[in-house]
Scaffold this active site. Structure first.
Site, PDB file in Angstrom:
ATOM      1  N   HIS A  56       0.622  -9.617   4.290  1.00 36.71           N
ATOM      2  CA  HIS A  56      -0.459  -8.608   4.320  1.00 36.71           C
ATOM      3  C   HIS A  56      -1.107  -8.593   2.928  1.00 36.71           C
ATOM      4  CE1 HIS A  56      -2.020  -4.882   6.544  1.00 36.71           C
ATOM      5  NE2 HIS A  56      -2.715  -4.937   5.438  1.00 36.71           N
ATOM      6  N   ASN A  75      -2.036 -11.052   8.177  1.00 34.92           N
ATOM      7  CA  ASN A  75      -2.987  -9.972   8.393  1.00 34.92           C
ATOM      8  C   ASN A  75      -4.389 -10.397   7.959  1.00 34.92           C
ATOM      9  OD1 ASN A  75      -3.611  -7.046   8.939  1.00 34.92           O
ATOM     10  ND2 ASN A  75      -4.288  -7.191   6.809  1.00 34.92           N
ATOM     11  N   GLU A  76      -5.333 -10.267   8.839  1.00 35.17           N
ATOM     12  CA  GLU A  76      -6.761 -10.437   8.558  1.00 35.17           C
ATOM     13  C   GLU A  76      -7.098 -11.626   7.670  1.00 35.17           C
ATOM     14  OE1 GLU A  76      -8.150  -6.655   7.091  1.00 35.17           O
ATOM     15  OE2 GLU A  76      -8.124  -5.797   9.086  1.00 35.17           O
ATOM     16  N   GLN A  99       0.807  -1.224   0.000  1.00 36.37           N
ATOM     17  CA  GLN A  99       0.000   0.000   0.000  1.00 36.37           C
ATOM     18  C   GLN A  99       0.838   1.271   0.000  1.00 36.37           C
ATOM     19  OE1 GLN A  99      -2.584  -1.866   3.273  1.00 36.37           O
ATOM     20  NE2 GLN A  99      -4.016  -0.504   2.270  1.00 36.37           N
TER      21      GLN A  99
HETATM   22  C1  FCB Z   1      -7.691  -3.337   6.744  1.00 39.74           C
HETATM   23  C2  FCB Z   1      -6.391  -3.726   6.041  1.00 39.74           C
HETATM   24  C3  FCB Z   1      -5.527  -2.554   5.693  1.00 39.74           C
HETATM   25  C4  FCB Z   1      -6.317  -1.378   5.199  1.00 39.74           C
HETATM   26  C5  FCB Z   1      -7.455  -1.061   6.150  1.00 39.74           C
HETATM   27  C6  FCB Z   1      -8.287   0.135   5.753  1.00 39.74           C
HETATM   28  O1  FCB Z   1      -8.653  -4.325   6.534  1.00 39.74           O
HETATM   29  O2  FCB Z   1      -5.641  -4.584   6.862  1.00 39.74           O
HETATM   30  O3  FCB Z   1      -4.590  -2.989   4.743  1.00 39.74           O
HETATM   31  O4  FCB Z   1      -6.739  -1.592   3.924  1.00 39.74           O
HETATM   32  O5  FCB Z   1      -8.293  -2.172   6.267  1.00 39.74           O
END
Ligand code: FCB
Length: 416
Positions: free
Chosen positions: A117, A161-162, A25
């Site tokens: 990520h 990440n997520e 990003q």
């Molecule tokens: C999260 C992501 C991050 C960014 C935010 C706004 O879900 O981890 O990369 O995009 O949202």
């Protein structure tokens, strides 16, 4: 006449304050990963291009974070730079990330390092990505390389990440690479991601052990939402409960069961207003209210601003008896005073949760600088610091200064 009571909450002295970024990003020119590949093929609407040129400008960005009194910073390592071809590792990229981590240390910023990520090397994605049985082996080889190189200077690792957000966008909705839509594949990838996390956890611990280093803290960053029934029907209540269980908690619970979670990394943004239109699995998994029933203020992507949910999410984690680390919380908006209100109101809920006994290690805002917001491109502005995408000039926003004062003083005054 209403009476306002003023409270003051003092955060622990060793509390971490900071902001986050992720490699794709902000860095720019990440031409070796699946997102870039899909962008060039016209399968995604926006092109990340030079992003924020953070790959070159990281020192300058860390100067700003330091000036804003941060004492930690979350970043991610771009796998595709480190391993541009299968099994071939780039010492140039590894040395770059070493310099980045050392620069953080020099700036007094505790690094919180994420290993995955959302992006994957092109070679990995062309072989079949996270649907492959061997996907975890590939990932673990990369993890070993990176951790061997950075171990001495990093205490906090975030493996993935997520995972649920990744699964949802990449394998259910089919918006993000590899743009698939399959429930069966989603389940398979979920299992592989969990395995990748558990084994990464063990590998990281093993490397620190081998080098006689102090034990690191390892977790994932879990996106958590407040699932709120719109019309409080039985069906909506049931779906909200199931969604919170599966989206917020399942991955964490499995990692804890495997003994592979030292703290709970939480990313919190918003709530989901649950409104089912049928009794099917898909309805239970995905339906939300589309009738404009929410009268809450929204960010520029239309997400409800709902600090109360931050409190309830934190309270729902108390039972695991693990410390929590807020790894992302933030707002995209063109109205910087709304950004400050967002930060302030979420810090109030954080303070209330902590005062009631929830143990939290730190608060990391998303994001340090404006950046490429995945399939939404560059228009959402999440940064504490504004980025001009023609000159790449950085400008500190007022909200960042106000947040910076809290980072410095570790105190929050608020009226109720
Ligand atoms: C999260 C992501 C991050 C960014 C935010 C706004 O879900 O981890 O990369 O995009 O949202």
């Amino acid at each position: 006449m209403g009476v306002i009571i003023i409270y003051m909450y003092e955060f622990p002295r060793d509390f971490f304050w900071g902001a986050a970024t992720s490699a794709y990003q902000v860095e720019g020119n990440n031409s070796l990963c699946d997102w870039w590949d899909y962008e060039l093929a016209g399968r995604l609407q926006y092109h990340s291009g030079l992003a924020c040129r953070h790959y070159e400008l990281y020192e300058e960005d860390f100067d700003l974070a330091k000036a804003l009194n941060h004492n930690c910073h979350r970043l991610s390592i771009e796998w595709s730079r480190v391993e541009p071809e299968e099994g071939k590792f780039s010492s140039e990229a590894i040395n770059h990330y070493k310099r980045v981590v050392l620069s953080l240390r020099k700036h007094g910023l505790e690094p919180v390092v994420t290993l995955h990520h959302f992006t994957n090397p092109i070679w990995f994605s062309r072989l079949g990505g996270w649907g492959l049985k061997k996907s975890t082996d590939y990932f673990l080889r990369y993890v070993s390389k990176v951790v061997e190189a950075l171990a001495g200077d990093v205490r906090f690792w975030v493996t993935i990440n997520e995972p649920m957000v990744y699964l949802y966008h990449s394998y259910l909705l089919g918006i993000w690479p590899p743009q698939e839509r399959s429930l069966a594949k989603t389940q398979k990838v979920k299992a592989n991601l969990l395995k990748a996390h558990i084994y990464s956890y063990r590998i990281i611990k093993g490397i620190y052990n081998k080098h006689n280093l102090d034990k690191p803290s390892v977790s994932i960053a879990q996106n958590m939402q407040a699932f709120v029934p719109c019309v409080p029907s039985l069906r909506n209540k049931l779906a909200s409960y199931i969604r919170a269980k599966s989206f917020n908690l399942e991955f964490i619970e499995k990692a804890i069961k495997a003994g592979a979670l030292d703290f709970i990394g939480v990313n919190y943004y918003s709530r989901s207003l649950v409104e089912l239109k049928g009794w099917g699995i898909k309805n239970f998994a995905m339906d939300i209210c589309e009738d404009g029933h929410s009268n809450l203020k929204k960010n520029s992507l239309g997400w409800d601003i709902y600090p109360e949910g931050f409190y309830s999410v934190l309270k729902s984690l108390e039972r695991y008896k693990l410390p929590i680390f807020i790894l992302e919380n933030g707002i995209c908006t063109g109205d910087d005073s709304l950004r400050w209100d967002f930060i302030h109101d979420h810090l109030v809920k954080l303070a209330e949760a902590m005062a009631s006994g929830v143990k939290v290690l730190g608060y990391i805002y998303w994001s340090l600088i404006d950046n490429y917001e995945w399939d939404k491109g560059f228009s959402p502005r999440f940064g504490l610091i504004e980025v001009d995408y023609t000159t790449y000039k950085r400008t500190i926003r007022e909200s960042a200064k106000k947040f910076g004062r809290i980072c410095l003083e570790g105190k929050l005054n608020y009226g109720v």
